[in-house]
Motif scaffolding. Structure first.
Motif, PDB file in Angstrom:
ATOM      1  N   CYS A 247       0.817  -1.225   0.000  1.00 26.74           N
ATOM      2  CA  CYS A 247       0.000   0.000   0.000  1.00 26.74           C
ATOM      3  C   CYS A 247       0.847   1.270   0.000  1.00 26.74           C
ATOM      4  O   CYS A 247       0.312   2.375  -0.035  1.00 26.74           O
ATOM      5  CB  CYS A 247      -0.960  -0.008   1.182  1.00 26.74           C
ATOM      6  N   HIS A 248       2.177   1.106   0.067  1.00 25.26           N
ATOM      7  CA  HIS A 248       3.137   2.220   0.022  1.00 25.26           C
ATOM      8  C   HIS A 248       3.059   3.144   1.236  1.00 25.26           C
ATOM      9  O   HIS A 248       3.577   4.260   1.197  1.00 25.26           O
ATOM     10  CB  HIS A 248       2.990   3.030  -1.272  1.00 25.26           C
ATOM     11  N   SER A 249       2.425   2.681   2.308  1.00 22.18           N
ATOM     12  CA  SER A 249       2.428   3.446   3.546  1.00 22.18           C
ATOM     13  C   SER A 249       3.843   3.492   4.118  1.00 22.18           C
ATOM     14  O   SER A 249       4.643   2.568   3.917  1.00 22.18           O
ATOM     15  CB  SER A 249       1.477   2.788   4.555  1.00 22.18           C
ATOM     16  N   GLN A 250       4.145   4.547   4.830  1.00 21.45           N
ATOM     17  CA  GLN A 250       5.450   4.685   5.475  1.00 21.45           C
ATOM     18  C   GLN A 250       5.430   4.153   6.908  1.00 21.45           C
ATOM     19  O   GLN A 250       6.331   4.433   7.693  1.00 21.45           O
ATOM     20  CB  GLN A 250       5.860   6.166   5.487  1.00 21.45           C
ATOM     21  N   SER A 251       4.415   3.382   7.246  1.00 24.76           N
ATOM     22  CA  SER A 251       4.179   3.032   8.650  1.00 24.76           C
ATOM     23  C   SER A 251       4.616   1.622   9.025  1.00 24.76           C
ATOM     24  O   SER A 251       4.232   1.119  10.075  1.00 24.76           O
ATOM     25  CB  SER A 251       2.682   3.167   8.964  1.00 24.76           C
ATOM     26  N   ALA A 252       5.413   0.951   8.194  1.00 25.78           N
ATOM     27  CA  ALA A 252       5.780  -0.430   8.484  1.00 25.78           C
ATOM     28  C   ALA A 252       6.948  -0.490   9.460  1.00 25.78           C
ATOM     29  O   ALA A 252       8.027   0.037   9.192  1.00 25.78           O
ATOM     30  CB  ALA A 252       6.131  -1.161   7.196  1.00 25.78           C
ATOM     31  N   GLY A 253       6.715  -1.134  10.599  1.00 24.68           N
ATOM     32  CA  GLY A 253       7.750  -1.266  11.615  1.00 24.68           C
ATOM     33  C   GLY A 253       8.182  -2.707  11.784  1.00 24.68           C
ATOM     34  O   GLY A 253       7.543  -3.639  11.286  1.00 24.68           O
ATOM     35  N   THR A 254       9.290  -2.928  12.492  1.00 22.53           N
ATOM     36  CA  THR A 254       9.818  -4.267  12.708  1.00 22.53           C
ATOM     37  C   THR A 254       8.790  -5.140  13.423  1.00 22.53           C
ATOM     38  O   THR A 254       8.199  -4.737  14.427  1.00 22.53           O
ATOM     39  CB  THR A 254      11.111  -4.217  13.517  1.00 22.53           C
ATOM     40  N   PHE A 255       8.589  -6.346  12.886  1.00 20.50           N
ATOM     41  CA  PHE A 255       7.605  -7.282  13.438  1.00 20.50           C
ATOM     42  C   PHE A 255       8.284  -8.477  14.081  1.00 20.50           C
ATOM     43  O   PHE A 255       7.895  -8.935  15.153  1.00 20.50           O
ATOM     44  CB  PHE A 255       6.665  -7.728  12.316  1.00 20.50           C
ATOM     45  N   HIS A 256       9.328  -8.995  13.412  1.00 23.83           N
ATOM     46  CA  HIS A 256      10.018 -10.177  13.920  1.00 23.83           C
ATOM     47  C   HIS A 256      11.391 -10.263  13.267  1.00 23.83           C
ATOM     48  O   HIS A 256      11.602  -9.777  12.156  1.00 23.83           O
ATOM     49  CB  HIS A 256       9.201 -11.439  13.610  1.00 23.83           C
TER      50      HIS A 256
ATOM     51  N   PHE B 252       3.313 -11.781   3.385  1.00 33.06           N
ATOM     52  CA  PHE B 252       2.382 -12.578   4.168  1.00 33.06           C
ATOM     53  C   PHE B 252       1.114 -11.767   4.435  1.00 33.06           C
ATOM     54  O   PHE B 252       1.142 -10.741   5.123  1.00 33.06           O
ATOM     55  CB  PHE B 252       3.037 -13.007   5.484  1.00 33.06           C
ATOM     56  N   PHE B 253       0.016 -12.257   3.867  1.00 30.90           N
ATOM     57  CA  PHE B 253      -1.274 -11.572   3.954  1.00 30.90           C
ATOM     58  C   PHE B 253      -2.075 -12.127   5.133  1.00 30.90           C
ATOM     59  O   PHE B 253      -1.879 -13.261   5.562  1.00 30.90           O
ATOM     60  CB  PHE B 253      -2.061 -11.771   2.657  1.00 30.90           C
ATOM     61  N   SER B 254      -2.984 -11.329   5.627  1.00 40.38           N
ATOM     62  CA  SER B 254      -3.883 -11.735   6.699  1.00 40.38           C
ATOM     63  C   SER B 254      -5.308 -11.386   6.285  1.00 40.38           C
ATOM     64  O   SER B 254      -5.534 -10.725   5.258  1.00 40.38           O
ATOM     65  CB  SER B 254      -3.527 -11.012   8.000  1.00 40.38           C
ATOM     66  N   ARG B 255      -6.272 -11.820   7.074  1.00 41.93           N
ATOM     67  CA  ARG B 255      -7.653 -11.417   6.803  1.00 41.93           C
ATOM     68  C   ARG B 255      -7.769  -9.904   6.830  1.00 41.93           C
ATOM     69  O   ARG B 255      -8.490  -9.318   6.017  1.00 41.93           O
ATOM     70  CB  ARG B 255      -8.598 -12.054   7.830  1.00 41.93           C
ATOM     71  N   GLU B 256      -7.059  -9.285   7.731  1.00 38.59           N
ATOM     72  CA  GLU B 256      -7.095  -7.821   7.826  1.00 38.59           C
ATOM     73  C   GLU B 256      -6.586  -7.181   6.529  1.00 38.59           C
ATOM     74  O   GLU B 256      -7.146  -6.193   6.046  1.00 38.59           O
ATOM     75  CB  GLU B 256      -6.241  -7.358   9.011  1.00 38.59           C
ATOM     76  N   THR B 257      -5.534  -7.764   5.944  1.00 43.15           N
ATOM     77  CA  THR B 257      -4.984  -7.240   4.693  1.00 43.15           C
ATOM     78  C   THR B 257      -6.013  -7.337   3.574  1.00 43.15           C
ATOM     79  O   THR B 257      -6.222  -6.379   2.812  1.00 43.15           O
ATOM     80  CB  THR B 257      -3.716  -8.009   4.293  1.00 43.15           C
ATOM     81  N   PHE B 258      -6.660  -8.486   3.461  1.00 42.05           N
ATOM     82  CA  PHE B 258      -7.635  -8.653   2.382  1.00 42.05           C
ATOM     83  C   PHE B 258      -8.867  -7.778   2.589  1.00 42.05           C
ATOM     84  O   PHE B 258      -9.461  -7.297   1.618  1.00 42.05           O
ATOM     85  CB  PHE B 258      -8.018 -10.119   2.238  1.00 42.05           C
ATOM     86  N   ARG B 259      -9.252  -7.561   3.828  1.00 42.51           N
ATOM     87  CA  ARG B 259     -10.383  -6.645   4.081  1.00 42.51           C
ATOM     88  C   ARG B 259      -9.998  -5.216   3.696  1.00 42.51           C
ATOM     89  O   ARG B 259     -10.815  -4.467   3.152  1.00 42.51           O
ATOM     90  CB  ARG B 259     -10.803  -6.723   5.546  1.00 42.51           C
ATOM     91  N   TYR B 260      -8.767  -4.840   3.967  1.00 42.76           N
ATOM     92  CA  TYR B 260      -8.266  -3.519   3.567  1.00 42.76           C
ATOM     93  C   TYR B 260      -8.324  -3.372   2.046  1.00 42.76           C
ATOM     94  O   TYR B 260      -8.832  -2.370   1.516  1.00 42.76           O
ATOM     95  CB  TYR B 260      -6.836  -3.341   4.072  1.00 42.76           C
TER      96      TYR B 260
ATOM     97  N   ARG C 132       5.813  -5.196   9.516  1.00 40.05           N
ATOM     98  CA  ARG C 132       4.356  -5.239   9.396  1.00 40.05           C
ATOM     99  C   ARG C 132       3.832  -3.827   9.192  1.00 40.05           C
ATOM    100  O   ARG C 132       4.192  -2.896   9.927  1.00 40.05           O
ATOM    101  CB  ARG C 132       3.710  -5.840  10.644  1.00 40.05           C
ATOM    102  N   CYS C 133       2.995  -3.675   8.161  1.00 40.81           N
ATOM    103  CA  CYS C 133       2.415  -2.374   7.852  1.00 40.81           C
ATOM    104  C   CYS C 133       1.278  -2.069   8.822  1.00 40.81           C
ATOM    105  O   CYS C 133       0.387  -2.905   9.032  1.00 40.81           O
ATOM    106  CB  CYS C 133       1.906  -2.370   6.417  1.00 40.81           C
ATOM    107  N   LEU C 134       1.276  -0.889   9.382  1.00 42.08           N
ATOM    108  CA  LEU C 134       0.225  -0.499  10.313  1.00 42.08           C
ATOM    109  C   LEU C 134      -1.065  -0.128   9.596  1.00 42.08           C
ATOM    110  O   LEU C 134      -2.123  -0.046  10.235  1.00 42.08           O
ATOM    111  CB  LEU C 134       0.701   0.675  11.179  1.00 42.08           C
ATOM    112  N   ASP C 135      -1.004   0.087   8.283  1.00 43.77           N
ATOM    113  CA  ASP C 135      -2.207   0.439   7.519  1.00 43.77           C
ATOM    114  C   ASP C 135      -2.902  -0.792   6.940  1.00 43.77           C
ATOM    115  O   ASP C 135      -4.069  -1.040   7.210  1.00 43.77           O
ATOM    116  CB  ASP C 135      -1.859   1.433   6.410  1.00 43.77           C
ATOM    117  N   CYS C 136      -2.188  -1.575   6.132  1.00 42.23           N
ATOM    118  CA  CYS C 136      -2.827  -2.719   5.466  1.00 42.23           C
ATOM    119  C   CYS C 136      -2.526  -4.052   6.139  1.00 42.23           C
ATOM    120  O   CYS C 136      -3.070  -5.083   5.732  1.00 42.23           O
ATOM    121  CB  CYS C 136      -2.428  -2.776   3.999  1.00 42.23           C
ATOM    122  N   ALA C 137      -1.632  -4.067   7.125  1.00 42.78           N
ATOM    123  CA  ALA C 137      -1.292  -5.251   7.921  1.00 42.78           C
ATOM    124  C   ALA C 137      -0.463  -6.287   7.160  1.00 42.78           C
ATOM    125  O   ALA C 137      -0.266  -7.397   7.661  1.00 42.78           O
ATOM    126  CB  ALA C 137      -2.545  -5.903   8.509  1.00 42.78           C
ATOM    127  N   LEU C 138       0.027  -5.971   5.967  1.00 42.75           N
ATOM    128  CA  LEU C 138       0.916  -6.901   5.281  1.00 42.75           C
ATOM    129  C   LEU C 138       2.187  -7.084   6.106  1.00 42.75           C
ATOM    130  O   LEU C 138       2.761  -6.123   6.619  1.00 42.75           O
ATOM    131  CB  LEU C 138       1.297  -6.370   3.899  1.00 42.75           C
TER     132      LEU C 138
END
Length: 213
Positions: free
Chosen positions: A7-16, A182-190, A25-31
């Motif tokens: 989604c090109h958001s600048q909000s992706a922070g370290t997840f693991h 890695f997609f989640s249900r949240e990503t697909f709903r977005y 992990r993106c805070l907007d689309c959850a990818l």
């Protein structure tokens, strides 16, 4: 912070972080996505895919793909309709199964069925099984997938869905070096809300999306 490749958001922070690579992990689309430096070069990526031995004669593989083919066909209704299997791999099988059901099928794979002309038209439905997690530039490939579906048509996907951090740490799916998105249900709903799609989850790894416009 990293830029999300979907989604090109600048909000992706370290997840693991594991021994191989870091994940964000993106805070907007959850990818959830692997760090860019960990992406394999094309020759190494293809070498992994060359080890796959999928073929239309494998009844177990047919049963696996049937988890998408059956519910998709129920929603498509009467044929003849045209479809594209995107990312068919070295042994196209889902396209064969759908042809047996009466659908007119085309195939595309960047390594094994590189037919750019197949990407230049629209279809009644597009399938993408166990491929979306391999997308290095998911914004580009997602745009291609959606763009090839006619209004009112369907996009049928299979991919393992990410959940929470505790599950991700133990998740074997992330250990494949070619699995990078890695997609989640949240990503697909977005994506459904953003791109005017209706989304339906069938079981744990089948996602059906209908293009409403």
């Amino acid at each position: 912070m990293q830029t999300c490749p979907l989604c090109h958001s600048q909000s992706a922070g370290t997840f693991h972080q594991d021994k191989r690579r870091a994940y964000f992990r993106c805070l907007d689309c959850a990818l959830i996505f692997a760090e860019p430096d960990a992406l394999l070069p094309p020759e190494d990526e293809k070498a992994v895919y060359d080890q796959h031995e999928n073929n239309p004669e494998d009844l177990g593989y047919r049963s696996f793909l049937g988890r998408l083919a059956t519910p998709l066909a129920e929603r498509l209704g009467a044929s003849p309709l045209s479809g594209l299997d995107f990312g068919c791999g070295p042994g196209p099988t889902l396209s064969v199964m759908l042809e047996e059901m009466g659908y007119n099928m085309a195939i595309y794979d960047p390594y094994f069925a590189h037919k750019p002309e197949a990407l230049e038209r629209q279809y009644d439905f597009v399938t993408c099984t166990e491929a979306i997690e391999h997308f290095y530039t998911p914004a580009k490939e997602w745009g291609q997938l959606i763009g090839m579906v006619k209004p009112g048509g369907w996009l049928g996907l299979m991919t393992k869905l990410a959940t929470d951090i505790d599950a991700f740490v133990q998740w074997h799916y992330k250990n494949d070096p070619t699995h990078v998105s890695f997609f989640s249900r949240e990503t697909f709903r977005y994506l459904a809300q953003r791109d005017s799609l209706e989304v339906e989850f069938v079981g744990n790894d089948v996602i059906l999306l209908r293009k409403t416009q």
